[in-house]
Design a protein around this motif. Structure first.
Motif, PDB file in Angstrom:
ATOM      1  N   PRO A 111       0.811  -1.234   0.000  1.00 28.41           N
ATOM      2  CA  PRO A 111       0.000   0.000   0.000  1.00 28.41           C
ATOM      3  C   PRO A 111       0.837   1.273   0.000  1.00 28.41           C
ATOM      4  CG  PRO A 111      -1.008  -1.600   1.445  1.00 28.41           C
ATOM      5  CD  PRO A 111       0.318  -2.194   1.024  1.00 28.41           C
ATOM      6  N   ALA A 112       1.970   1.270   0.693  1.00 29.06           N
ATOM      7  CA  ALA A 112       2.831   2.455   0.716  1.00 29.06           C
ATOM      8  C   ALA A 112       3.455   2.706  -0.657  1.00 29.06           C
ATOM      9  CB  ALA A 112       3.929   2.285   1.766  1.00 29.06           C
ATOM     10  N   VAL A 113       3.784   1.632  -1.369  1.00 27.24           N
ATOM     11  CA  VAL A 113       4.333   1.767  -2.717  1.00 27.24           C
ATOM     12  C   VAL A 113       3.269   2.338  -3.655  1.00 27.24           C
ATOM     13  CG1 VAL A 113       5.362   0.538  -4.670  1.00 27.24           C
ATOM     14  CG2 VAL A 113       5.943  -0.127  -2.332  1.00 27.24           C
ATOM     15  N   ILE A 114       2.045   1.822  -3.546  1.00 21.18           N
ATOM     16  CA  ILE A 114       0.949   2.327  -4.377  1.00 21.18           C
ATOM     17  C   ILE A 114       0.689   3.801  -4.075  1.00 21.18           C
ATOM     18  CG2 ILE A 114      -1.523   2.116  -4.856  1.00 21.18           C
ATOM     19  CD1 ILE A 114      -1.217  -0.906  -4.367  1.00 21.18           C
ATOM     20  N   ALA A 115       0.732   4.164  -2.796  1.00 19.64           N
ATOM     21  CA  ALA A 115       0.507   5.567  -2.421  1.00 19.64           C
ATOM     22  C   ALA A 115       1.583   6.468  -3.022  1.00 19.64           C
ATOM     23  CB  ALA A 115       0.489   5.698  -0.898  1.00 19.64           C
ATOM     24  N   GLU A 116       2.828   6.016  -3.001  1.00 20.83           N
ATOM     25  CA  GLU A 116       3.915   6.803  -3.589  1.00 20.83           C
ATOM     26  C   GLU A 116       3.712   6.959  -5.093  1.00 20.83           C
ATOM     27  OE1 GLU A 116       8.805   6.644  -4.132  1.00 20.83           O
ATOM     28  OE2 GLU A 116       7.807   5.233  -2.774  1.00 20.83           O
ATOM     29  N   THR A 163      13.448 -12.725  -8.926  1.00 17.34           N
ATOM     30  CA  THR A 163      13.423 -12.750  -7.469  1.00 17.34           C
ATOM     31  C   THR A 163      13.739 -11.364  -6.935  1.00 17.34           C
ATOM     32  OG1 THR A 163      14.127 -15.063  -7.430  1.00 17.34           O
ATOM     33  CG2 THR A 163      14.400 -13.802  -5.406  1.00 17.34           C
ATOM     34  N   LEU A 164      12.836 -10.856  -6.114  1.00 18.83           N
ATOM     35  CA  LEU A 164      13.009  -9.512  -5.561  1.00 18.83           C
ATOM     36  C   LEU A 164      13.679  -9.552  -4.195  1.00 18.83           C
ATOM     37  CD1 LEU A 164       9.564  -7.968  -6.525  1.00 18.83           C
ATOM     38  CD2 LEU A 164      11.762  -7.616  -7.642  1.00 18.83           C
ATOM     39  N   GLN A 285       5.033  -0.386 -16.368  1.00 20.49           N
ATOM     40  CA  GLN A 285       6.483  -0.432 -16.255  1.00 20.49           C
ATOM     41  C   GLN A 285       6.964   0.469 -15.129  1.00 20.49           C
ATOM     42  OE1 GLN A 285       8.594  -2.466 -17.827  1.00 20.49           O
ATOM     43  NE2 GLN A 285      10.275  -1.596 -16.622  1.00 20.49           N
ATOM     44  N   GLY A 286       6.340   1.652 -15.009  1.00 25.82           N
ATOM     45  CA  GLY A 286       6.701   2.550 -13.911  1.00 25.82           C
ATOM     46  C   GLY A 286       6.406   1.938 -12.563  1.00 25.82           C
ATOM     47  N   MET A 287       5.270   1.258 -12.437  1.00 28.88           N
ATOM     48  CA  MET A 287       4.942   0.598 -11.178  1.00 28.88           C
ATOM     49  C   MET A 287       5.912  -0.538 -10.895  1.00 28.88           C
ATOM     50  SD  MET A 287       3.084   0.261  -8.478  1.00 28.88           S
ATOM     51  CE  MET A 287       1.501   1.098  -8.657  1.00 28.88           C
ATOM     52  N   SER A 288       6.231  -1.321 -11.926  1.00 24.61           N
ATOM     53  CA  SER A 288       7.174  -2.423 -11.753  1.00 24.61           C
ATOM     54  C   SER A 288       8.528  -1.922 -11.254  1.00 24.61           C
ATOM     55  CB  SER A 288       7.334  -3.164 -13.085  1.00 24.61           C
ATOM     56  OG  SER A 288       8.281  -4.200 -12.971  1.00 24.61           O
ATOM     57  N   GLU A 289       9.003  -0.843 -11.838  1.00 20.60           N
ATOM     58  CA  GLU A 289      10.297  -0.283 -11.425  1.00 20.60           C
ATOM     59  C   GLU A 289      10.252   0.199  -9.973  1.00 20.60           C
ATOM     60  OE1 GLU A 289      10.928   2.700 -14.346  1.00 20.60           O
ATOM     61  OE2 GLU A 289      11.457   1.279 -15.936  1.00 20.60           O
ATOM     62  N   LEU A 290       9.139   0.822  -9.582  1.00 20.69           N
ATOM     63  CA  LEU A 290       9.032   1.321  -8.210  1.00 20.69           C
ATOM     64  C   LEU A 290       8.951   0.158  -7.227  1.00 20.69           C
ATOM     65  CD1 LEU A 290       8.823   3.822  -6.420  1.00 20.69           C
ATOM     66  CD2 LEU A 290       6.330   3.715  -6.684  1.00 20.69           C
ATOM     67  N   ILE A 291       8.223  -0.893  -7.582  1.00 26.70           N
ATOM     68  CA  ILE A 291       8.143  -2.069  -6.719  1.00 26.70           C
ATOM     69  C   ILE A 291       9.533  -2.676  -6.532  1.00 26.70           C
ATOM     70  CG2 ILE A 291       7.336  -4.458  -6.628  1.00 26.70           C
ATOM     71  CD1 ILE A 291       4.703  -3.454  -7.876  1.00 26.70           C
TER      72      ILE A 291
END
Length: 313
Positions: A111-116, A163-164, A285-291
């Motif tokens: 949720p914090a990543v989505i908020a950012e 793998t993250l 892609q932007g979301m993937s990079e932020l995650i």
């Protein structure tokens, strides 16, 4: 009939309609008068009708030109609107991204990543599916999700995976349990413990079964869907459970303790999963990079003690 009409010729037509003068219209379009005249002639040939009446003083629309003026304005408007929309998508002012994630990630950290992301790109719609591992992959397969955050499973071969981070396992037990005072737990220490299991469809259960091969744990007979239920059963003294660190926020009860496993390889990998041979949208892609950038901050450090502990005996 195959037409070859450029937006530049449409703009030239509209400029001449407004200026009513070839030289002035050509200047507005940054063209020489001769090149401008040729462009108008080719447009009339493509349309198949004379669009302008020309004399030494005036340039006026013919009846067919009046009809074409509405067509030209609509075409230019539609093209400009389409490119404006594309510009918004490219600049991440508009768009959609859908994420399927394990409940532990969907509830804690993500949720914090989505908020950012939403703060940076407020015009993009973000959709979140909190689902078990197999469901995450099904959503990805169906095109309902762009990205899945899940644990390894049997059906990952058709996807691109990365793998993250690693999610280490902890023993969760009551404060008065025989193992509660240990600083770290070996798998062998679990011999004889009554284990409370999550459902077989969960990635946690699948990993726990692999970890406990050859360990003589007792089956409590309790197999449940939700971590909150596991916490309640442990609190009632009905057994212990082995869970990943990312789930520990579900066990914040005063008489429960969490103890890390001693072996460094007792972990559940967390993967980011995407469809093979299909590029993500710019928004996704932007979301993937932020995650990928933030996920290590999602997982608490492996040495943390989020639950209350007794002093080591």
């Amino acid at each position: 009939m195959k037409l070859n009409i450029s937006t530049r010729s449409l703009h030239a037509f509209l400029a001449l309609q407004e200026c009513k003068h070839f030289t002035h219209a050509a200047e507005r379009c940054c063209m020489s008068q001769s090149a401008f005249s040729v462009m108008i002639q080719k447009l009339e040939q493509a349309v198949g009708a004379k669009l302008f009446e020309r004399d030494t003083r005036n340039v006026t629309l013919t009846a067919e030109g009046e009809l074409f003026a509405d067509v030209a304005r609509n075409l230019v408007g539609d093209i400009e609107a389409a490119f404006a929309d594309m510009s918004d998508y490219v600049a991440r002012r508009r768009g959609r991204v859908a994420i399927a994630a394990l409940p532990s990630l969907a509830a804690h950290g993500l949720p914090a990543v989505i908020a950012e992301y939403k703060q940076a790109y407020p015009g993009i719609t973000v959709q979140l599916f909190d689902a078990l591992s197999d469901q995450c992959l099904a959503l990805l397969r169906q095109g309902k999700a762009d990205i899945a955050l899940t644990a390894p499973g049997a059906s990952l071969g058709e996807f691109d995976t990365k793998t993250l981070c690693s999610d280490p396992f902890y023993l969760v037990c009551r404060q008065d349990h025989a193992l509660a005072g240990k600083k770290r737990i070996r798998l062998a220490d679990l011999s004889g413990c009554e284990l409370i299991h999550l459902a077989r469809s969960t990635s946690v259960r699948q990993h726990v079964e692999l970890l406990l091969r050859g360990i003589a744990v007792k089956n409590s007979g309790l197999e449940v869907e939700h971590l909150a239920t596991v916490a309640g059963l442990i609190e009632a003294g009905l057994g212990v459970s082995l869970v990943p660190e990312l789930t520990l926020f579900q066990f914040r009860k005063m008489n429960l303790v969490s103890i890390p496993m001693e072996a460094l390889d007792v972990v559940r990998p967390i993967l980011i999963v995407k469809k093979k041979e299909r590029a993500l949208s710019i928004a996704a892609q932007g979301m993937s990079e932020l995650i990928e950038k933030r996920l290590l901050k999602i997982a608490p450090a492996s040495s943390s003690r989020p639950l209350r502990r007794n002093p080591a005996r």
